[in-house]
Design an enzyme around this catalytic site. Structure first.
Site, mmCIF file in Angstrom:
data_model
loop_
_atom_site.group_PDB
_atom_site.id
_atom_site.type_symbol
_atom_site.label_atom_id
_atom_site.label_comp_id
_atom_site.label_asym_id
_atom_site.label_seq_id
_atom_site.Cartn_x
_atom_site.Cartn_y
_atom_site.Cartn_z
ATOM 1 N N ARG A 192 0.511 -0.794 -0.140
ATOM 2 C CA ARG A 192 -0.352 -0.257 0.391
ATOM 3 C C ARG A 192 0.362 1.589 -0.173
ATOM 4 O O ARG A 192 0.201 2.445 0.365
ATOM 5 C CB ARG A 192 -1.276 -0.236 1.339
ATOM 6 N N SER A 232 -10.390 -1.583 2.927
ATOM 7 C CA SER A 232 -9.844 -1.324 4.505
ATOM 8 C C SER A 232 -9.295 0.776 5.523
ATOM 9 O O SER A 232 -8.769 1.110 5.097
ATOM 10 C CB SER A 232 -8.137 -1.850 4.498
ATOM 11 N N GLU A 286 -4.686 3.188 6.554
ATOM 12 C CA GLU A 286 -4.692 3.325 5.537
ATOM 13 C C GLU A 286 -5.564 4.249 4.345
ATOM 14 O O GLU A 286 -4.709 4.529 3.007
ATOM 15 C CB GLU A 286 -5.406 2.042 5.186
HETATM 16 N N1 EPU Z 1 -10.139 -11.215 10.620
HETATM 17 C C1 EPU Z 1 -10.940 -11.128 11.456
HETATM 18 N N2 EPU Z 1 -11.720 -10.409 11.612
HETATM 19 C C2 EPU Z 1 -12.022 -9.993 10.545
HETATM 20 C C3 EPU Z 1 -11.742 -9.167 9.579
HETATM 21 C C4 EPU Z 1 -10.686 -9.845 9.475
HETATM 22 O O1 EPU Z 1 -10.465 -12.018 12.434
HETATM 23 O O2 EPU Z 1 -13.343 -8.745 11.794
HETATM 24 C C5 EPU Z 1 -8.718 -12.037 10.171
HETATM 25 C C6 EPU Z 1 -9.555 -13.001 8.916
HETATM 26 O O3 EPU Z 1 -10.323 -14.355 9.332
HETATM 27 C C7 EPU Z 1 -8.165 -13.627 7.987
HETATM 28 C C8 EPU Z 1 -7.400 -11.756 8.383
HETATM 29 O O4 EPU Z 1 -8.256 -11.598 9.212
HETATM 30 O O5 EPU Z 1 -8.249 -14.793 8.834
HETATM 31 C C9 EPU Z 1 -7.280 -11.203 7.061
HETATM 32 O O6 EPU Z 1 -8.713 -11.318 6.842
HETATM 33 P P1 EPU Z 1 -9.356 -10.852 5.502
HETATM 34 O O7 EPU Z 1 -8.566 -11.970 4.118
HETATM 35 O O8 EPU Z 1 -10.166 -9.893 5.046
HETATM 36 O O9 EPU Z 1 -7.847 -9.701 4.390
HETATM 37 P P2 EPU Z 1 -7.704 -8.147 5.120
HETATM 38 O O10 EPU Z 1 -6.169 -8.641 5.874
HETATM 39 O O11 EPU Z 1 -8.588 -8.086 6.129
HETATM 40 C C10 EPU Z 1 -6.597 -7.040 3.013
HETATM 41 C C11 EPU Z 1 -6.787 -5.995 2.656
HETATM 42 C C12 EPU Z 1 -8.090 -5.976 1.259
HETATM 43 C C13 EPU Z 1 -8.118 -6.865 0.244
HETATM 44 C C14 EPU Z 1 -7.846 -8.798 1.365
HETATM 45 C C15 EPU Z 1 -8.212 -9.490 0.689
HETATM 46 C C16 EPU Z 1 -4.701 -4.642 3.901
HETATM 47 C C17 EPU Z 1 -5.498 -3.260 4.468
HETATM 48 N N3 EPU Z 1 -6.485 -5.111 3.366
HETATM 49 O O12 EPU Z 1 -7.785 -6.935 4.620
HETATM 50 O O13 EPU Z 1 -7.940 -4.524 1.148
HETATM 51 O O14 EPU Z 1 -9.647 -6.726 -0.262
HETATM 52 O O15 EPU Z 1 -6.733 -8.810 2.346
HETATM 53 O O16 EPU Z 1 -6.908 -9.661 -0.247
HETATM 54 O O17 EPU Z 1 -4.461 -5.120 3.034
HETATM 55 C C18 EPU Z 1 -8.402 -2.077 0.728
HETATM 56 O O18 EPU Z 1 -7.658 -2.292 1.290
HETATM 57 O O19 EPU Z 1 -8.782 -1.501 0.798
HETATM 58 C C19 EPU Z 1 -8.975 -3.738 1.454
HETATM 59 C C20 EPU Z 1 -10.152 -3.881 0.918
#
Ligand code: EPU
Length: 334
Positions: free
Chosen positions: A163, A234, A330
């Site tokens: 990012r 995010s 972010e």
């Molecule tokens: N998780 C939780 N609780 C929550 C949310 C997530 O326990 O409320 C856990 C999930 O179970 C999972 C882990 O956190 O094990 C990661 O969650 P997720 O795969 O949904 O991805 P993220 O790391 O929360 C990132 C990006 C998203 C992108 C997703 C999928 C960032 C800041 N965010 O989110 O990007 O869609 O991965 O690749 O890196 C964005 O940048 O606006 C965005 C939506």
């Protein structure tokens, strides 16, 4: 170009904040840069706003908002293995994905459904489901707003990180991206490293259509529909911590999700930290943490900028108290 005074930004930010700016300028062609400079539009304070899907306006903006709004996708090279396209900054991101799917071009399909415009994609190196846009960027074209000097930066010169890019550092507030060039592969290949994607899709079913549909299903199951609920995706970055801190945390929270990061560091899931801090689904007025993905802060309709700020500042404090980790936003906060 079009110039509007005392203009509402409500339709120009996906958070739906109803704040005004002193001046709103729609740039309709890259050649307008001379005229814009002559009209002193690149003199501070000014801010370049794409689709407004990664910004939180907390107060009226007392300067000029410049909204580049020219579109177009041109084919620059078409070989047996690749196609090189030049996309104008104002093109909707999903139109780029749609173009790739229609022309059987591989590389960007996992980034389907991300709100925003093509010109903003390199600024924060958008990423999702195991792919970052930097993987397909050939170069980024634009000009420096003080001298009007054009530039064309290779992917390496853009200094992409998680990012992150040069446009958030040396070139922040000094450059306007006019076009992004993408080198897309004609050889069929997919990135299926994201578990939910790998689980949901079968090898016989693989195509650009099925992958994009599957990603959209995953997105819809976790992320709000910005046409109905205001948000900017995010809100925070996933934090990166030293390995010893991660191991200490594991003794207290054995189910912590982690990913390897550069230099032996460990990336944690901010959404999980926020959930453990008790914020998932919590609200202050019409502002809140989305019940299906705690990394997303939402405006249920009438949230004021103050309420959104109260939520995100309290989330930062509570996560810090529990984990000794300070989350960084972010989204851009103005
Ligand atoms: N998780 C939780 N609780 C929550 C949310 C997530 O326990 O409320 C856990 C999930 O179970 C999972 C882990 O956190 O094990 C990661 O969650 P997720 O795969 O949904 O991805 P993220 O790391 O929360 C990132 C990006 C998203 C992108 C997703 C999928 C960032 C800041 N965010 O989110 O990007 O869609 O991965 O690749 O890196 C964005 O940048 O606006 C965005 C939506």
């Amino acid at each position: 170009m079009k110039v509007y005074r005392n203009h509402s930004l409500k339709d120009h930010n996906t958070f739906g904040m109803d704040v005004r700016c002193a001046q709103f300028v729609v740039m309709e062609h890259p050649d307008e840069r001379e005229a814009m400079s002559a009209a002193h539009l690149f003199e501070a304070p000014f801010y370049i706003l794409g689709g407004g899907s990664n910004i939180l306006f907390t107060r009226p903006y007392e300067g000029t908002i410049i909204h580049p709004d020219f579109k177009g996708i041109e084919v620059m090279e078409d070989s047996e293995r690749h196609q090189l396209i030049r996309v104008a900054t104002g093109e909707e991101w999903d139109n780029v994905i749609d173009y790739c799917v229609r022309h059987n071009l591989y590389g960007l399909e996992n980034l389907v459904g991300i709100p925003g415009r093509a010109g903003s994609a390199p600024v924060q190196n958008i990423g999702a489901y195991g792919v970052e846009v930097k993987d397909c960027i050939d170069r980024v074209e634009g000009f420096l707003t003080d001298t009007l000097q054009p530039f064309a930066l290779s992917a390496e010169q853009c200094q992409f990180g998680y990012r992150d890019s040069i446009f958030k550092h040396e070139l922040k507030g000094k450059s306007l991206i006019t076009h992004v060039w993408f080198r897309l592969s004609k050889e069929e290949h997919y990135t299926l490293t994201y578990k939910a994607l790998a689980n949901e899709i079968t090898v016989q079913d693989l195509s650009l259509e099925t992958v994009t549909q599957c990603i959209l299903r995953i997105r819809n199951s976790k992320l709000p529909d910005i046409r109905k609920i205001g948000c900017a995706g995010s809100f925070f970055k996933n934090p990166v911590v030293p390995e010893n801190q991660y191991h200490d945390l594991l003794t207290r929270f054995p189910d912590l999700v982690s990913y390897p990061a550069a230099d032996g560091m460990v990336k944690l899931a901010a959404g999980q930290l926020i959930e453990k801090a008790g914020w998932k689904g919590k609200r202050i007025g019409d502002a809140g943490v989305y019940p299906l993905q705690a990394l997303v802060i939402v405006n249920y309709g009438g949230a004021s900028p103050e309420e959104i700020c109260q939520v995100f500042q309290q989330v930062i404090l509570d996560v810090e108290e529990l984990f000794n980790i300070r989350l960084t936003p972010e989204v851009n906060i103005l």
